[in-house]
Design a protein around this motif. Structure first.
Motif, PDB file in Angstrom:
ATOM      1  N   VAL A  19       0.836  -1.193   0.000  1.00 50.42           N
ATOM      2  CA  VAL A  19       0.000   0.000   0.000  1.00 50.42           C
ATOM      3  C   VAL A  19       0.877   1.252   0.000  1.00 50.42           C
ATOM      4  CG1 VAL A  19      -1.723   1.309   1.289  1.00 50.42           C
ATOM      5  CG2 VAL A  19      -1.817  -1.195   1.238  1.00 50.42           C
ATOM      6  N   GLN A  20       0.529   2.160  -0.878  1.00 44.86           N
ATOM      7  CA  GLN A  20       1.241   3.436  -0.935  1.00 44.86           C
ATOM      8  C   GLN A  20       0.250   4.576  -1.020  1.00 44.86           C
ATOM      9  OE1 GLN A  20       4.200   3.241  -4.193  1.00 44.86           O
ATOM     10  NE2 GLN A  20       5.699   3.789  -2.652  1.00 44.86           N
ATOM     11  N   LEU A  21       0.521   5.637  -0.282  1.00 48.55           N
ATOM     12  CA  LEU A  21      -0.241   6.880  -0.387  1.00 48.55           C
ATOM     13  C   LEU A  21       0.745   7.958  -0.810  1.00 48.55           C
ATOM     14  CD1 LEU A  21      -2.418   6.765   2.873  1.00 48.55           C
ATOM     15  CD2 LEU A  21      -3.021   5.985   0.593  1.00 48.55           C
ATOM     16  N   VAL A  22       0.507   8.543  -1.964  1.00 48.70           N
ATOM     17  CA  VAL A  22       1.420   9.556  -2.488  1.00 48.70           C
ATOM     18  C   VAL A  22       0.712  10.899  -2.461  1.00 48.70           C
ATOM     19  CG1 VAL A  22       2.802  10.295  -4.447  1.00 48.70           C
ATOM     20  CG2 VAL A  22       2.568   7.851  -3.935  1.00 48.70           C
ATOM     21  N   GLU A  23       1.243  11.790  -1.642  1.00 48.74           N
ATOM     22  CA  GLU A  23       0.651  13.115  -1.455  1.00 48.74           C
ATOM     23  C   GLU A  23       1.382  14.143  -2.309  1.00 48.74           C
ATOM     24  OE1 GLU A  23      -0.094  12.346   3.332  1.00 48.74           O
ATOM     25  OE2 GLU A  23       1.818  12.969   2.482  1.00 48.74           O
ATOM     26  N   SER A  24       0.637  15.152  -2.727  1.00 46.27           N
ATOM     27  CA  SER A  24       1.248  16.253  -3.451  1.00 46.27           C
ATOM     28  C   SER A  24       0.415  17.505  -3.250  1.00 46.27           C
ATOM     29  CB  SER A  24       1.387  15.927  -4.929  1.00 46.27           C
ATOM     30  OG  SER A  24       0.124  15.690  -5.508  1.00 46.27           O
ATOM     31  N   GLY A  25       1.016  18.644  -3.523  1.00 43.17           N
ATOM     32  CA  GLY A  25       0.280  19.901  -3.523  1.00 43.17           C
ATOM     33  C   GLY A  25       0.543  20.839  -2.364  1.00 43.17           C
ATOM     34  N   GLY A  26       1.312  20.416  -1.390  1.00 42.49           N
ATOM     35  CA  GLY A  26       1.603  21.320  -0.287  1.00 42.49           C
ATOM     36  C   GLY A  26       2.539  22.434  -0.732  1.00 42.49           C
ATOM     37  N   GLY A  27       2.768  23.395   0.164  1.00 42.34           N
ATOM     38  CA  GLY A  27       3.683  24.472  -0.161  1.00 42.34           C
ATOM     39  C   GLY A  27       3.434  25.712   0.655  1.00 42.34           C
ATOM     40  N   LEU A  28       3.997  26.801   0.182  1.00 43.81           N
ATOM     41  CA  LEU A  28       3.889  28.092   0.858  1.00 43.81           C
ATOM     42  C   LEU A  28       2.908  28.973   0.098  1.00 43.81           C
ATOM     43  CD1 LEU A  28       4.909  30.247   2.903  1.00 43.81           C
ATOM     44  CD2 LEU A  28       6.711  30.765   1.232  1.00 43.81           C
ATOM     45  N   VAL A  29       1.990  29.573   0.843  1.00 40.27           N
ATOM     46  CA  VAL A  29       0.995  30.440   0.222  1.00 40.27           C
ATOM     47  C   VAL A  29       0.719  31.604   1.160  1.00 40.27           C
ATOM     48  CG1 VAL A  29      -0.960  29.156   1.188  1.00 40.27           C
ATOM     49  CG2 VAL A  29      -1.264  30.460  -0.932  1.00 40.27           C
ATOM     50  N   GLN A  30       0.341  32.732   0.598  1.00 44.41           N
ATOM     51  CA  GLN A  30      -0.017  33.889   1.426  1.00 44.41           C
ATOM     52  C   GLN A  30      -1.427  33.727   1.975  1.00 44.41           C
ATOM     53  OE1 GLN A  30       0.632  37.384  -1.046  1.00 44.41           O
ATOM     54  NE2 GLN A  30       2.670  37.663  -0.157  1.00 44.41           N
ATOM     55  N   ALA A  31      -1.677  34.389   3.084  1.00 44.50           N
ATOM     56  CA  ALA A  31      -3.015  34.371   3.664  1.00 44.50           C
ATOM     57  C   ALA A  31      -4.037  34.828   2.620  1.00 44.50           C
ATOM     58  CB  ALA A  31      -3.069  35.275   4.892  1.00 44.50           C
ATOM     59  N   GLY A  32      -5.149  34.105   2.575  1.00 47.81           N
ATOM     60  CA  GLY A  32      -6.177  34.383   1.585  1.00 47.81           C
ATOM     61  C   GLY A  32      -6.020  33.584   0.307  1.00 47.81           C
TER      62      GLY A  32
END
Length: 114
Positions: free
Chosen positions: A2-15
């Motif tokens: 079983v593997q769970l591959v996450e993506s899409g995190g990062g740094l973003v400004q408020a809002g």
């Protein structure tokens, strides 16, 4: 395996917005979702979705995020909008299989700057 591959995190400004994805392989999910853990705090639910489409959201995220799934791809998406600095945390993908076994992803960092 079983593997769970996450993506899409990062740094973003408020809002701002971010979209997290979690692709599962090696297993068919009954429920998939996201939890998060900020420094010094317990891991908490963000949202989950059942294979049939039923969803559950944390009160803090209602109206600001949408969870969706692609059953054919065994993938779950979390669209987060109007992000706040207090949303900063490590976000973990969660999967509960049809046989009730549970699995976690490795986590992806989301940082919201003020």
């Amino acid at each position: 395996q079983v593997q769970l591959v996450e993506s899409g995190g990062g740094l973003v400004q408020a809002g701002g917005s971010l979209r997290l994805s979690c692709a599962a392989s090696g297993i068919v999910f009954s429920i998939m979702g996201w939890y998060r853990q900020a420094p010094g705090k317990q891991r908490e639910l963000v949202a989950w979705i059942a294979r049939g489409g039923i969803t559950e959201y944390a009160d803090s995220m209602k109206g600001r995020c949408t969870i969706s799934r692609d059953n054919a791809k065994n993938t779950v998406y979390l669209q987060m909008n109007s992000l706040k600095p207090e949303d900063t945390a490590v976000y973990y993908c969660y999967l509960r299989a049809i046989n009730a076994a549970e699995y976690w992803g490795q986590g992806t960092q989301v940082t919201v700057s003020s």
